[in-house]
Design a protein around this motif. Structure first.
Motif, short mmCIF file in Angstrom:
data_model
loop_
_atom_site.label_atom_id
_atom_site.label_comp_id
_atom_site.label_asym_id
_atom_site.label_seq_id
_atom_site.Cartn_x
_atom_site.Cartn_y
_atom_site.Cartn_z
N SER A 187 -17.43 -57.64 18.49
CA SER A 187 -18.43 -58.44 17.48
C SER A 187 -19.41 -57.61 16.79
O SER A 187 -19.45 -56.63 17.73
CB SER A 187 -19.24 -59.52 17.81
OG SER A 187 -19.75 -59.61 18.80
N GLU A 238 -23.02 -66.75 23.14
CA GLU A 238 -23.58 -65.95 22.07
C GLU A 238 -24.73 -64.55 22.05
O GLU A 238 -23.89 -63.61 21.95
CB GLU A 238 -23.46 -66.47 20.38
CG GLU A 238 -23.87 -65.68 19.64
CD GLU A 238 -22.43 -64.91 18.92
OE1 GLU A 238 -22.05 -64.54 18.18
OE2 GLU A 238 -21.87 -66.19 19.15
N ARG A 253 -22.64 -60.40 22.49
CA ARG A 253 -22.94 -59.88 21.92
C ARG A 253 -23.68 -59.07 22.65
O ARG A 253 -23.96 -57.26 22.04
CB ARG A 253 -23.76 -60.45 20.41
CG ARG A 253 -23.75 -61.68 19.88
CD ARG A 253 -23.23 -60.90 18.89
NE ARG A 253 -22.92 -61.54 17.42
CZ ARG A 253 -22.69 -61.70 16.44
NH1 ARG A 253 -23.45 -60.21 16.07
NH2 ARG A 253 -23.24 -62.58 15.87
N SER A 299 -18.94 -65.77 17.75
CA SER A 299 -18.59 -64.90 17.68
C SER A 299 -17.89 -64.50 18.41
O SER A 299 -16.49 -63.69 18.90
CB SER A 299 -19.29 -63.65 17.87
OG SER A 299 -20.20 -63.71 16.41
#
Length: 478
Positions: free
Chosen positions: A10, A111, A115, A188
């Motif tokens: 991502s 998430e 990330r 993502s």
């Protein structure tokens, strides 16, 4: 399955100088706030509650220079560029509606962890479903360890994902349990391989509809690289695979309690077999383990083992590691846990059966049952559960706030089953419930705590409820 190519990494997010609002304190909010602050973000934490625990957590964060607003979880702080939310916060909260209007993205803790992974991050083998997630992830971790891989059970259980991603320990692969809440806020996420174990109505008050709940569960398949594992007996899970947009070459792999077709895992003559990750799967099958290697070997737990095996084999684990991992696995407490035999009656604690789907699987594991049930229904109905299980019931003992819903379903679908309705919600009610169940039981029966309801009307959580049952059984046998 969709054929669109999805990138597996991502977009990196630079938090330096960004104004980030963390929604909710608790087990995910506090570490998220600390991580974001350490990466240079200007962090404001908002929290609905203002109790002693919240004030204690707020003081800890404020000492680091983090702003905390207690009792004000509805207002979007000025200048917010990103919200990181605790998974339980409902999507229709005013804070999120304001964020949507302002074009502010909302992430969950999953998430955020995704990330923040480094370039050499361990791939994720992810599991979701209405029931069986924790057991399957723990089985998977046991299998991966038996193969000599550095791994951990993380996510909705065990090690927090942020700790796993940011800690000093290096992993080869992670076994990740994900709830529908977490998946909702993880746009993502792209797993190596993933499984949806089953789908049944649950948390509909949070998601708003069964369709929305299923959609969020299905997010786990997005961008899968090697395998999307589904339940052959639960068509809804296969439908989610068909709808998923995955990487080229990713395969749909089914699991079934029957004999497997090619590209499936299943059971043949008491043997768990793989017809997916073998040469010439049209004709060949690889033996993995015996049904007796699965503990406990109830049907739904064998299904969990097959799903775990499928994910492990998708990662390239040898067959012997599947057998060794299943043999060494020990389930958590309160999951079909045999407490004692008293006067030829078995007493079994499945307090973790907090919804009708889990209770149905539990009831299907025994032939003649005195059922202890009840608690908070969370909007559930019980007609289908009772109708399917009626022939197995010797009797029923009902406790908890919403027991009348189960009592009425029993009256409609199993009118011949004797029912004891305990009109009390104090914690001592469990002792009386066990005594009443003993009175109804006959030699060879199973007294089964499978409440089909949440526990918070009478207990702190399902663990405390199960402990109360076990203590009552021990007192009975003393």
């Amino acid at each position: 399955m969709g054929s669109g190519k999805v990138t597996s990494t991502s977009e990196l997010f630079d938090f330096q100088g960004k104004h980030v609002t963390v929604a909710g304190l608790g087990v995910s909010g506090v570490p998220a706030a600390k991580v974001l602050h350490a990466r240079g973000a200007t962090v404001t934490v908002v929290n609905d509650g203002d109790d002693a625990r919240a004030r204690e957590q707020a003081a800890e964060l404020e000492a680091l220079g983090i702003t905390v607003r207690l009792g004000d979880g509805a207002t979007l702080p000025e200048g917010t560029e990103l919200i990181v939310t605790a998974p339980g916060w409902k999507p229709d909260k005013p804070l999120f509606l304001a964020a949507e209007k302002a074009g502010v993205p909302v992430w969950g803790d999953v998430e955020l962890a995704w990330r923040l992974r480094g370039p050499e991050a361990a791939p994720w083998l992810a599991v979701t479903g209405t029931n069986g997630k924790t057991t399957t992830v723990q089985m998977l971790a046991s299998i991966l360890k038996a193969a000599g891989l550095r791994t951990a059970a993380v996510g909705n259980i065990g090690v927090s994902l942020l700790d796993a991603v940011l800690g000093e320990e290096r992993y080869d692969v992670l076994a990740v349990e994900l709830s529908s809440y977490q998946l909702h806020w993880a746009p993502s996420l792209r797993a190596h391989s993933a499984a949806v174990l089953n789908l049944a109505p649950d948390h509909l008050d949070w998601h708003g509809s069964m369709e929305a709940y299923a959609h969020d569960k299905g997010r786990i398949y997005e961008g899968n690289r090697v395998a999307c594992v589904y339940n052959v007996e639960d068509k809804a899970t296969e439908d989610l695979v068909r709808e998923a947009d995955v990487e080229e070459g990713c395969r749909a792999i089914g699991f079934t309690l029957g004999a497997p077709a090619p590209s499936q895992f299943g059971v043949v003559d008491g043997i768990l077999v793989d017809r997916a990750f073998v040469e010439n799967r049209q004709k060949n099958a690889q033996e993995l383990a015996e049904v007796s290697d699965v503990n406990p070997s109830a049907p739904h737990n064998i299904a969990n083992a097959l799903a775990a095996a499928a994910l492990a084999r998708a990662f390239g684990v040898p067959a012997q590691a599947v057998r060794d991992g299943l043999r060494s696995f020990r389930p958590d407490a309160h999951r079909i846990a045999h407490v004692a035999d008293i006067d030829s009656v078995a007493y079994v604690d499945d307090s973790k059966a907090t919804n009708t789907h889990a209770a149905e699987a539990s009831l299907a594991s025994y032939e003649s049952i005195v059922w202890i049930a009840g608690g908070l229904a969370k909007g559930a109905t019980f007609d289908e559960l009772v109708a399917k299980s009626a022939k197995r019931l010797r009797g029923a003992v009902l406790i908890g706030a919403d027991r009348a819903l189960i009592r009425d379903a029993l009256a409609r679908h199993a009118p011949e089953v004797p029912v004891v309705d305990l009109d009390r919600t104090d914690t001592e009610a469990m002792l009386q419930a066990v005594r009443e169940a003993k009175r109804l039981a006959q030699p060879g029966d199973t007294v089964l705590l499978a409440p089909a309801c949440a526990s918070m009307d009478m207990f702190t959580n399902y663990n405390q409820r199960g402990d109360a049952f076990a203590a009552a059984v021990r007192e009975l046998g003393a």
